[in-house]
Write an enzyme that holds these catalytic residues in place. Structure first.
Site, PDB file in Angstrom:
ATOM      1  N   GLU A  33       0.868  -1.158  -0.058  1.00 35.33           N
ATOM      2  CA  GLU A  33      -0.050   0.222  -0.196  1.00 35.33           C
ATOM      3  C   GLU A  33       0.829   1.135  -0.012  1.00 35.33           C
ATOM      4  O   GLU A  33       1.728   1.451   0.890  1.00 35.33           O
ATOM      5  CB  GLU A  33      -0.837   0.069   1.343  1.00 35.33           C
ATOM      6  N   ASP A 108      -2.328  12.270  -3.227  1.00 35.39           N
ATOM      7  CA  ASP A 108      -2.507  13.731  -3.197  1.00 35.39           C
ATOM      8  C   ASP A 108      -2.798  14.174  -4.646  1.00 35.39           C
ATOM      9  O   ASP A 108      -1.902  13.730  -5.524  1.00 35.39           O
ATOM     10  CB  ASP A 108      -1.585  14.359  -2.563  1.00 35.39           C
TER      11      ASP A 108
HETATM   12  C1  LIG Z   1      -4.709  11.987   0.726  1.00 38.34           C
HETATM   13  S1  LIG Z   1      -3.831  11.025   1.775  1.00 38.34           S
HETATM   14  C2  LIG Z   1      -4.616   9.397   1.677  1.00 38.34           C
HETATM   15  C3  LIG Z   1      -4.435   8.568   2.912  1.00 38.34           C
HETATM   16  C4  LIG Z   1      -4.895   7.293   2.900  1.00 38.34           C
HETATM   17  N1  LIG Z   1      -4.733   6.252   1.540  1.00 38.34           N
HETATM   18  C5  LIG Z   1      -6.413   7.235   2.804  1.00 38.34           C
HETATM   19  O1  LIG Z   1      -7.144   7.013   1.863  1.00 38.34           O
HETATM   20  O2  LIG Z   1      -6.990   7.584   3.977  1.00 38.34           O
HETATM   21  C6  LIG Z   1      -2.340  10.640   0.874  1.00 38.34           C
HETATM   22  C7  LIG Z   1      -1.318   9.929   1.636  1.00 38.34           C
HETATM   23  O3  LIG Z   1      -0.024   9.507   0.872  1.00 38.34           O
HETATM   24  C8  LIG Z   1       1.219   9.725   1.320  1.00 38.34           C
HETATM   25  N2  LIG Z   1       2.094  10.171   0.162  1.00 38.34           N
HETATM   26  C9  LIG Z   1       2.140  11.092  -0.722  1.00 38.34           C
HETATM   27  N3  LIG Z   1       3.181  10.713  -1.366  1.00 38.34           N
HETATM   28  C10 LIG Z   1       3.776   9.727  -0.963  1.00 38.34           C
HETATM   29  C11 LIG Z   1       4.923   9.019  -1.780  1.00 38.34           C
HETATM   30  N4  LIG Z   1       5.478   9.344  -2.482  1.00 38.34           N
HETATM   31  N5  LIG Z   1       5.142   8.060  -0.968  1.00 38.34           N
HETATM   32  C12 LIG Z   1       4.570   7.633   0.111  1.00 38.34           C
HETATM   33  N6  LIG Z   1       3.404   8.069   0.818  1.00 38.34           N
HETATM   34  C13 LIG Z   1       3.125   9.246   0.100  1.00 38.34           C
HETATM   35  C14 LIG Z   1       0.781  11.232   2.098  1.00 38.34           C
HETATM   36  O4  LIG Z   1       1.757  11.296   2.975  1.00 38.34           O
HETATM   37  C15 LIG Z   1      -0.518  10.908   2.648  1.00 38.34           C
HETATM   38  O5  LIG Z   1      -0.423  10.296   3.856  1.00 38.34           O
END
Ligand SMILES: C[S@@+](CC[C@H](N)C(=O)[O-])C[C@H]1O[C@@H](n2cnc3c(N)ncnc32)[C@H](O)[C@@H]1O
Length: 201
Positions: A33, A108
């Site tokens: 994930e 994001d």
């Molecule tokens: C909008 S949140 C969604 C979190 C979760 N998947 C949910 O649906 O509740 C996006 C998450 O992706 C993480 N994220 C963004 N770019 C990432 C990357 N390149 N590698 C790992 N995590 C990342 C952010 O820190 C954030 O916690």
């Protein structure tokens, strides 16, 4: 947990981790994930599927530390949380064809044109993710941003994945779907979610 440096420099790995020694037979069904956030999906998935192994990569240190602690408190030995940028970590952690599934939920959106290169699912990442899946492996992407879903479908299909719903199509919510933390909120408010399910042929 594995931490990257404070400058997000990649960890030095000269060979892939031995997932079988970490997870035992569960490594036969290894899933990833990306961007677990508060971890609603990761925790529920690890609990529902004790015979599978899930590696979660989360960029934000506070989220990753908190999720790792919750997984340990719940005795979920089949969930490993790593902190770092999945774009750098994933190709160092998994050889080609290693993964049975990859989950990306509500990446994001990075709306501004100048921020578009920060989007997780760009052309290079689509190729990487497609290559990490084993034949028949599933790419499960969910987003609340229709344009992101349309763009990601095109990129993932171009990378060789087969869209279960036909080219450019979206999947219905599965009755037994495990919602992510963010998705739970959308299910309550009725906000639309676009779901992509693609498989490596
Ligand atoms: C909008 S949140 C969604 C979190 C979760 N998947 C949910 O649906 O509740 C996006 C998450 O992706 C993480 N994220 C963004 N770019 C990432 C990357 N390149 N590698 C790992 N995590 C990342 C952010 O820190 C954030 O916690």
């Amino acid at each position: 947990m594995i931490f990257t440096g404070p400058d997000e420099s990649p960890i030095a790995v000269d060979r892939y981790p031995d997932w079988r020694s970490r997870f035992g037979e569960r490594a036969d069904r290894l899933e990833l994930e990306i961007g677990c956030g508060h971890g609603g999906f990761a925790l529920a998935h690890a609990r529902r599927w004790p015979d599978r192994a899930l590696v979660g990569i989360e960029q934000r240190r506070a989220f990753a530390v908190d999720l790792a602690a919750r997984a340990e408190a719940r005795g979920l030995g089949n969930l490993l949380v790593l902190q770092g940028d999945a774009r750098r970590l994933a190709p160092r952690l998994f050889p080609a064809g290693a993964l049975a599934a990859i989950h990306v939920h509500f990446p994001d959106p990075w709306w501004k044109r100048r921020h578009l290169p920060r989007r997780l699912v760009d052309g290079g990442m689509a190729t990487l993710l497609a290559g990490l899946l084993r034949p028949g492996g599933l790419l499960d992407l969910r987003t609340d941003v229709e344009r992101y879903a349309v763009d990601a479908a095109a990129r993932l299909e171009a990378a060789g994945l087969r869209n279960e719903a036909g080219p450019g199509g979206f999947a219905p919510a599965a009755p037994d779907e495990l919602p992510s933390t963010r998705e739970r909120r959308y299910l309550e408010t009725g906000q639309p979610v676009w779901r992509l399910r693609l498989r490596r042929p």
